[in-house]
Write a protein that holds these residues in place. Structure first.
Motif, PDB file in Angstrom:
ATOM      1  N   ALA A  46     103.237 -28.371 -12.791  1.00 28.96           N
ATOM      2  CA  ALA A  46     104.313 -29.119 -13.459  1.00 28.96           C
ATOM      3  C   ALA A  46     104.487 -30.511 -12.858  1.00 28.96           C
ATOM      4  O   ALA A  46     104.683 -31.493 -13.588  1.00 28.96           O
ATOM      5  N   ILE A  47     104.390 -30.605 -11.546  1.00 32.09           N
ATOM      6  CA  ILE A  47     104.537 -31.904 -10.875  1.00 32.09           C
ATOM      7  C   ILE A  47     103.466 -32.871 -11.363  1.00 32.09           C
ATOM      8  O   ILE A  47     103.753 -33.988 -11.788  1.00 32.09           O
ATOM      9  N   TRP A  48     102.209 -32.446 -11.321  1.00 25.00           N
ATOM     10  CA  TRP A  48     101.119 -33.368 -11.661  1.00 25.00           C
ATOM     11  C   TRP A  48     100.948 -33.564 -13.154  1.00 25.00           C
ATOM     12  O   TRP A  48     100.531 -34.633 -13.593  1.00 25.00           O
ATOM     13  N   ARG A  49     101.334 -32.571 -13.958  1.00 27.76           N
ATOM     14  CA  ARG A  49     101.333 -32.778 -15.417  1.00 27.76           C
ATOM     15  C   ARG A  49     102.371 -33.829 -15.803  1.00 27.76           C
ATOM     16  O   ARG A  49     102.119 -34.668 -16.664  1.00 27.76           O
ATOM     17  N   SER A  50     103.530 -33.756 -15.191  1.00 25.71           N
ATOM     18  CA  SER A  50     104.590 -34.734 -15.472  1.00 25.71           C
ATOM     19  C   SER A  50     104.140 -36.139 -15.085  1.00 25.71           C
ATOM     20  O   SER A  50     104.326 -37.098 -15.839  1.00 25.71           O
ATOM     21  N   PHE A  51     103.561 -36.273 -13.914  1.00 27.27           N
ATOM     22  CA  PHE A  51     103.093 -37.581 -13.461  1.00 27.27           C
ATOM     23  C   PHE A  51     102.001 -38.099 -14.393  1.00 27.27           C
ATOM     24  O   PHE A  51     102.039 -39.259 -14.824  1.00 27.27           O
ATOM     25  N   SER A  52     101.047 -37.254 -14.740  1.00 23.35           N
ATOM     26  CA  SER A  52      99.961 -37.659 -15.641  1.00 23.35           C
ATOM     27  C   SER A  52     100.488 -38.019 -17.029  1.00 23.35           C
ATOM     28  O   SER A  52     100.012 -38.964 -17.655  1.00 23.35           O
ATOM     29  N   GLY A  53     101.469 -37.262 -17.504  1.00 25.00           N
ATOM     30  CA  GLY A  53     102.069 -37.559 -18.807  1.00 25.00           C
ATOM     31  C   GLY A  53     102.735 -38.921 -18.829  1.00 25.00           C
ATOM     32  O   GLY A  53     102.619 -39.667 -19.811  1.00 25.00           O
ATOM     33  N   MET A  54     103.428 -39.252 -17.755  1.00 24.74           N
ATOM     34  CA  MET A  54     104.059 -40.570 -17.651  1.00 24.74           C
ATOM     35  C   MET A  54     102.991 -41.656 -17.676  1.00 24.74           C
ATOM     36  O   MET A  54     103.108 -42.644 -18.393  1.00 24.74           O
ATOM     37  N   LEU A  55     101.921 -41.461 -16.899  1.00 30.27           N
ATOM     38  CA  LEU A  55     100.844 -42.455 -16.868  1.00 30.27           C
ATOM     39  C   LEU A  55     100.190 -42.613 -18.239  1.00 30.27           C
ATOM     40  O   LEU A  55      99.904 -43.731 -18.671  1.00 30.27           O
ATOM     41  N   ASP A  56      99.955 -41.502 -18.925  1.00 34.11           N
ATOM     42  CA  ASP A  56      99.322 -41.556 -20.246  1.00 34.11           C
ATOM     43  C   ASP A  56     100.122 -42.408 -21.222  1.00 34.11           C
ATOM     44  O   ASP A  56      99.549 -43.115 -22.050  1.00 34.11           O
ATOM     45  N   ARG A  57     101.433 -42.349 -21.128  1.00 34.00           N
ATOM     46  CA  ARG A  57     102.284 -43.104 -22.061  1.00 34.00           C
ATOM     47  C   ARG A  57     102.400 -44.579 -21.691  1.00 34.00           C
ATOM     48  O   ARG A  57     102.520 -45.431 -22.550  1.00 34.00           O
ATOM     49  N   LEU A  58     102.362 -44.864 -20.412  1.00 29.88           N
ATOM     50  CA  LEU A  58     102.571 -46.232 -19.939  1.00 29.88           C
ATOM     51  C   LEU A  58     101.268 -47.010 -19.766  1.00 29.88           C
ATOM     52  O   LEU A  58     101.218 -48.208 -20.032  1.00 29.88           O
ATOM     53  N   ASP A  59     100.235 -46.329 -19.352  1.00 32.81           N
ATOM     54  CA  ASP A  59      98.980 -46.963 -18.943  1.00 32.81           C
ATOM     55  C   ASP A  59      97.985 -46.997 -20.100  1.00 32.81           C
ATOM     56  O   ASP A  59      96.978 -46.298 -20.094  1.00 32.81           O
ATOM     57  N   VAL A  60      98.252 -47.851 -21.061  1.00 33.44           N
ATOM     58  CA  VAL A  60      97.470 -47.903 -22.291  1.00 33.44           C
ATOM     59  C   VAL A  60      95.984 -48.150 -22.035  1.00 33.44           C
ATOM     60  O   VAL A  60      95.125 -47.505 -22.638  1.00 33.44           O
ATOM     61  N   ASP A  61      95.661 -49.065 -21.159  1.00 35.95           N
ATOM     62  CA  ASP A  61      94.259 -49.420 -20.900  1.00 35.95           C
ATOM     63  C   ASP A  61      93.620 -48.629 -19.758  1.00 35.95           C
ATOM     64  O   ASP A  61      92.442 -48.802 -19.469  1.00 35.95           O
ATOM     65  N   GLY A  62      94.399 -47.798 -19.078  1.00 33.09           N
ATOM     66  CA  GLY A  62      93.854 -46.959 -18.012  1.00 33.09           C
ATOM     67  C   GLY A  62      93.724 -47.628 -16.657  1.00 33.09           C
ATOM     68  O   GLY A  62      93.197 -47.031 -15.713  1.00 33.09           O
ATOM     69  N   TRP A  63      94.236 -48.849 -16.512  1.00 36.52           N
ATOM     70  CA  TRP A  63      94.080 -49.572 -15.244  1.00 36.52           C
ATOM     71  C   TRP A  63      94.861 -48.925 -14.102  1.00 36.52           C
ATOM     72  O   TRP A  63      94.381 -48.869 -12.972  1.00 36.52           O
ATOM     73  N   ILE A  64      96.071 -48.462 -14.380  1.00 35.48           N
ATOM     74  CA  ILE A  64      96.893 -47.886 -13.299  1.00 35.48           C
ATOM     75  C   ILE A  64      96.269 -46.574 -12.832  1.00 35.48           C
ATOM     76  O   ILE A  64      96.187 -46.321 -11.623  1.00 35.48           O
ATOM     77  N   THR A  65      95.820 -45.772 -13.779  1.00 42.28           N
ATOM     78  CA  THR A  65      95.151 -44.513 -13.432  1.00 42.28           C
ATOM     79  C   THR A  65      93.924 -44.783 -12.571  1.00 42.28           C
ATOM     80  O   THR A  65      93.706 -44.122 -11.556  1.00 42.28           O
ATOM     81  N   TRP A  66      93.122 -45.752 -12.976  1.00 47.18           N
ATOM     82  CA  TRP A  66      91.928 -46.135 -12.207  1.00 47.18           C
ATOM     83  C   TRP A  66      92.321 -46.584 -10.800  1.00 47.18           C
ATOM     84  O   TRP A  66      91.706 -46.176  -9.812  1.00 47.18           O
ATOM     85  N   PHE A  67      93.356 -47.415 -10.705  1.00 47.21           N
ATOM     86  CA  PHE A  67      93.807 -47.950  -9.419  1.00 47.21           C
ATOM     87  C   PHE A  67      94.222 -46.832  -8.468  1.00 47.21           C
ATOM     88  O   PHE A  67      93.842 -46.817  -7.300  1.00 47.21           O
ATOM     89  N   ILE A  68      94.982 -45.872  -8.987  1.00 45.00           N
ATOM     90  CA  ILE A  68      95.493 -44.789  -8.146  1.00 45.00           C
ATOM     91  C   ILE A  68      94.393 -43.821  -7.734  1.00 45.00           C
ATOM     92  O   ILE A  68      94.225 -43.528  -6.548  1.00 45.00           O
TER      93      ILE A  68
END
Length: 125
Positions: A46-68
């Motif tokens: 639940a913790i990591w699904r929530s975090f990933s869900g937030m990133l999916d909605r905010l990080d349109v181009d995937g840069w933040i996900t890549w950075f982290i």
């Protein structure tokens, strides 16, 4: 909003996300070490699904996900190229990442304008 203000805004957003990621990661590691959480259990999921869900909605181009995850919050200083004129640049800080995000936004806006059909002058009369 000026380019600098957009960079400042994205840096602030990314700073908050990276801080939250590190806190969650440290808390999960401590809980796992203490035996208080199962990495296959529902709380961890639940913790990591929530975090990933937030990133999916905010990080349109995937840069933040890549950075982290790939660039380990800038620790690897991996290089990336935005859509601007600059070549490959090491992305070490959230400021570097914010510039990259703003370049991507600008490029997307330019492409959207280029794709918008010109108004038919006959219909304007």
């Amino acid at each position: 909003m000026t380019r600098i203000k957009r960079i400042d805004l994205w840096q602030s957003i990314v700073d908050g996300i990276v801080t939250d990621y590190r806190r969650l990661d440290n808390a999960c590691d401590a809980s796992l070490t203490a035996g208080a959480m199962d990495p296959s259990g529902p709380l961890y999921d639940a913790i990591w699904r929530s975090f990933s869900g937030m990133l999916d909605r905010l990080d349109v181009d995937g840069w933040i996900t890549w950075f982290i995850y790939e660039n380990e919050c800038g620790e690897k200083a991996m290089q990336a190229k935005g859509c601007g004129k600059r070549g490959m640049t090491p992305i070490k800080t959230t400021r570097h990442l914010a510039r990259l995000i703003v370049e991507s936004e600008e490029h997307s806006r330019e492409n959207a304008r280029a794709m918008t059909p010109a108004k038919d002058q006959a219909n304007e009369k």
